[in-house]
Structures are given as structure tokens and as C-alpha cells.
Design an enzyme around this catalytic site. Sequence first.
Site, PDB file in Angstrom:
ATOM      1  N   THR A 120       0.016  -8.324   3.060  1.00  0.00           N
ATOM      2  CA  THR A 120       0.567  -9.612   2.605  1.00  0.00           C
ATOM      3  C   THR A 120       1.856  -9.979   3.322  1.00  0.00           C
ATOM      4  O   THR A 120       2.098 -11.147   3.621  1.00  0.00           O
ATOM      5  CB  THR A 120       0.860  -9.542   1.085  1.00  0.00           C
ATOM      6  OG1 THR A 120      -0.371  -9.278   0.416  1.00  0.00           O
ATOM      7  CG2 THR A 120       1.433 -10.825   0.553  1.00  0.00           C
ATOM      8  N   ASP A 132      -6.023  -6.549   6.309  1.00  0.00           N
ATOM      9  CA  ASP A 132      -5.774  -6.426   4.879  1.00  0.00           C
ATOM     10  C   ASP A 132      -5.995  -4.932   4.611  1.00  0.00           C
ATOM     11  O   ASP A 132      -6.984  -4.353   5.089  1.00  0.00           O
ATOM     12  CB  ASP A 132      -6.790  -7.266   4.093  1.00  0.00           C
ATOM     13  CG  ASP A 132      -6.523  -7.232   2.594  1.00  0.00           C
ATOM     14  OD1 ASP A 132      -6.292  -8.299   2.015  1.00  0.00           O
ATOM     15  OD2 ASP A 132      -6.557  -6.124   2.003  1.00  0.00           O
ATOM     16  N   ASP A 192      -2.053  -2.608  -1.229  1.00  0.00           N
ATOM     17  CA  ASP A 192      -3.249  -2.145  -1.951  1.00  0.00           C
ATOM     18  C   ASP A 192      -3.591  -0.678  -1.671  1.00  0.00           C
ATOM     19  O   ASP A 192      -3.933   0.068  -2.585  1.00  0.00           O
ATOM     20  CB  ASP A 192      -4.464  -3.022  -1.605  1.00  0.00           C
ATOM     21  CG  ASP A 192      -4.351  -4.423  -2.198  1.00  0.00           C
ATOM     22  OD1 ASP A 192      -3.442  -4.655  -3.015  1.00  0.00           O
ATOM     23  OD2 ASP A 192      -5.174  -5.292  -1.835  1.00  0.00           O
ATOM     24  N   GLN A 218      -7.469  11.317 -15.577  1.00  0.00           N
ATOM     25  CA  GLN A 218      -7.395   9.855 -15.566  1.00  0.00           C
ATOM     26  C   GLN A 218      -6.009   9.388 -16.011  1.00  0.00           C
ATOM     27  O   GLN A 218      -5.649   8.233 -15.800  1.00  0.00           O
ATOM     28  CB  GLN A 218      -8.468   9.272 -16.478  1.00  0.00           C
ATOM     29  CG  GLN A 218      -9.861   9.491 -15.909  1.00  0.00           C
ATOM     30  CD  GLN A 218     -10.980   9.131 -16.861  1.00  0.00           C
ATOM     31  OE1 GLN A 218     -10.822   8.308 -17.751  1.00  0.00           O
ATOM     32  NE2 GLN A 218     -12.123   9.753 -16.681  1.00  0.00           N
ATOM     33  N   CYS A 219      -5.243  10.272 -16.654  1.00  0.00           N
ATOM     34  CA  CYS A 219      -3.857   9.932 -17.015  1.00  0.00           C
ATOM     35  C   CYS A 219      -3.003   9.997 -15.769  1.00  0.00           C
ATOM     36  O   CYS A 219      -3.082  10.957 -15.011  1.00  0.00           O
ATOM     37  CB  CYS A 219      -3.280  10.916 -18.028  1.00  0.00           C
ATOM     38  SG  CYS A 219      -4.068  10.837 -19.618  1.00  0.00           S
TER      39      CYS A 219
HETATM   40  N1  ASP Z   1      -4.379  -7.314  -0.013  1.00  0.00           N
HETATM   41  C1  ASP Z   1      -3.072  -7.006   0.525  1.00  0.00           C
HETATM   42  C2  ASP Z   1      -3.187  -5.717   1.343  1.00  0.00           C
HETATM   43  O1  ASP Z   1      -3.176  -4.652   0.786  1.00  0.00           O
HETATM   44  C3  ASP Z   1      -2.084  -6.855  -0.574  1.00  0.00           C
HETATM   45  C4  ASP Z   1      -0.679  -6.547  -0.117  1.00  0.00           C
HETATM   46  O2  ASP Z   1      -0.362  -6.471   1.023  1.00  0.00           O
HETATM   47  O3  ASP Z   1       0.189  -6.391  -0.974  1.00  0.00           O
HETATM   48  O4  ASP Z   1      -3.311  -5.783   2.526  1.00  0.00           O
END
Ligand code: ASP
Length: 340
Positions: free
Chosen positions: A13, A57, A90, A276-277
Amino acid sequence: MSRKILLIYTGGTIGMAKNPETGSLVPFDLDHISKAIPELTLLPCQIHTISFEEPIDSSNMTPTLWVELALMIRNNYDLYDGFVVMHGSDTMAYTASMMSFLLDNLSKPVIFTGSQLPVGVLRTDAKENLISSIELASLTNQDGSAVITEVAIYFEYKLYRGNRTFKNSSSNFEAFYSPNYPDLAELGVEMKINTEALWPRGNGPLRFHQSINSNIAVIPLFPGFNENIIYKTLEAGTQGLILRTFGAGNAPNNFAFTESLKHCIDSGIPVINVSQCRMGSVNQNKYAAGRHLQDLGITSGKDSTIEAAITKMMFLLGQNLGSIEIANLFGKSLRGEISE
Ligand code: ASP
């Protein structure tokens, strides 16, 4: 002498802009970031930049790209004092964890950062994240050595150990969380470095690894779980299994489920227990529902994040180790990813 920092842009992003036709965010080139943050030229260090040929991404991250990134750092290791990697949030925790395994014996910082809002947006968090990451990567001790000598993530005023961190929020600027290990630094008016929490500086040259075996599976348990999933996963050729169990590392102890796990162990597949915690640790001795896993030869992932466990499994399988050695190493801290 000013510090030399290599800024590596992988995508995410931070450097994205809206596609005018679809309205969706797509990765842009590095120039776009430099233009939007003219302050970069004011920092008291020399910044050079390189980029993935095609910024992604981070959902498109792959083991091949992990090796490409590690090589970018390895090939420039002697030329720079520190590395800042711009990466989508991500899968940032996965990449940071994998880099911690591939780049051993670090004596320089590798700091990952990104942002929740693109660099061109007025309220963006990109500027602060990037500028502070570069400042942290430039920090030196009195003897001129780097303060941070590990793979870390910087986001919203905090520096975290990369392999202890995970993305916790898709909407808050404070997107990351490290519940089982203290923050490495907090930035307010002053920079507070948590010196005691830092990973020790490596002695001698960087030890570089590039073999990854991603032929693994992660299986989350849930009430009503059908053990055929485990048999099918094994039939598909999985070489390492991570079970996401309940609470302190518990799982059903009915015969059919236990037999499916026994089948994995008998087939020489390392099976690791990660809860899972997100906060706390697996303790297979606490309940009978965990004890049977211990008795079967399943290895406790203790307090590792699932991101660290997945990348550690891929890394260890890549080193061509046997299942017993992998199980032993899983319980040990290789890069500070687990509390011993
Ligand atoms: N979808 C984006 C990525 O991981 C989200 C981000 O950059 O925060 O590339």
C-alpha cells in the site's frame, strides 16, 4: 561519516495509487514514493534505493521472491550499514520471519515497514513509518556499530522483533502486535530503545541460506473436525504439518483423530503444535487433551507465532534435516522466535 542505508521497495500500500478505471489500489514505482516524501533527502544518511522489478501486493509473495529479497540484502550487505524494506503489511510478518531465518548472524539492521494508507493520501501513515525506520536503521552505538542487528518491523511508533509479530488489524494504523515478546523500541518525543530485548550482534560474516521447502500444511482444528483432512493432506505429499490447536495446545483425544496423527508421525512427518490463541504458550502437559499429543511425539511450538512457525518449518525442511532434528530445533530459539 553518515550511514549508508539501502531502501528496498517490494510493493504494498505504501507505494500504491488508485487505478482510475477500477478504483482499486495497485502497486506503483519507487519514484512515486520518493516524490511524495521529499523529507527523505533531509535525513542525515545516504539513502540508495532498489526495487523489485515488478512491485507486488504482498498477497503475491512467494518463496522465490523471499530468496530474491534475501539475495538483494546479501549482495549489498558489505556496501551498506542498514536495510529498510518497504513491504505490504498483509504478509510482512511472514517475510520478516523468513528473512530472520535466511539471514543469520546479522550485525546490521533489516527493518520492514509499510503503511495502511498510500503515500499520496493526505492522512497517510507512510511518511512517519518510513522516516522513523530509516532513523532506526541508522542508529549507532558509541563504537560505531549498529544498535539494531536483527530483522524487525516498524509500524506506528513501535519497533518489533519481526519473527514475533503478526498483522492484527486491517484498519488501525497500529496494525501489528507482538504479544509474546516485548517491543524493541517505542518512538515518542524521544526514541526509547529497549536495549535488553534486542537480539545480540552477530560475530563475523553474515551466514546466508537460500533453501526453502514450502511443501507444508497448516490445519486448524474446530469442533466437528474430520480426521480425513489429515490423511488427505498427507496423501497430497505434505512434508511438514502444523496443527493449530485450542488454548494451551489442546486437541480432541478420540481414537480416530489420534490415529490420524500417529499416521503422520509414523510416516516421518514432523508435526508442530501451535495454538489458535495468539497470546501465551502451548503447554502439552497441562491438560490430558494436550498430553496425548505430547505422548504421540508432536512437538510444542510453544509461544511462536504461526507466521514464525510456518517459515521456520519451510526453512528447516529446506536444510534437508530429518523429522527428529526438525522437532528438536523447533523447541529451540534460532533467531529469538520462541521463548525457551
Ligand atoms: N494489500 C496490501 C499489501 O499487503 C496491504 C498493505 O500494504 O498494507 O500489499
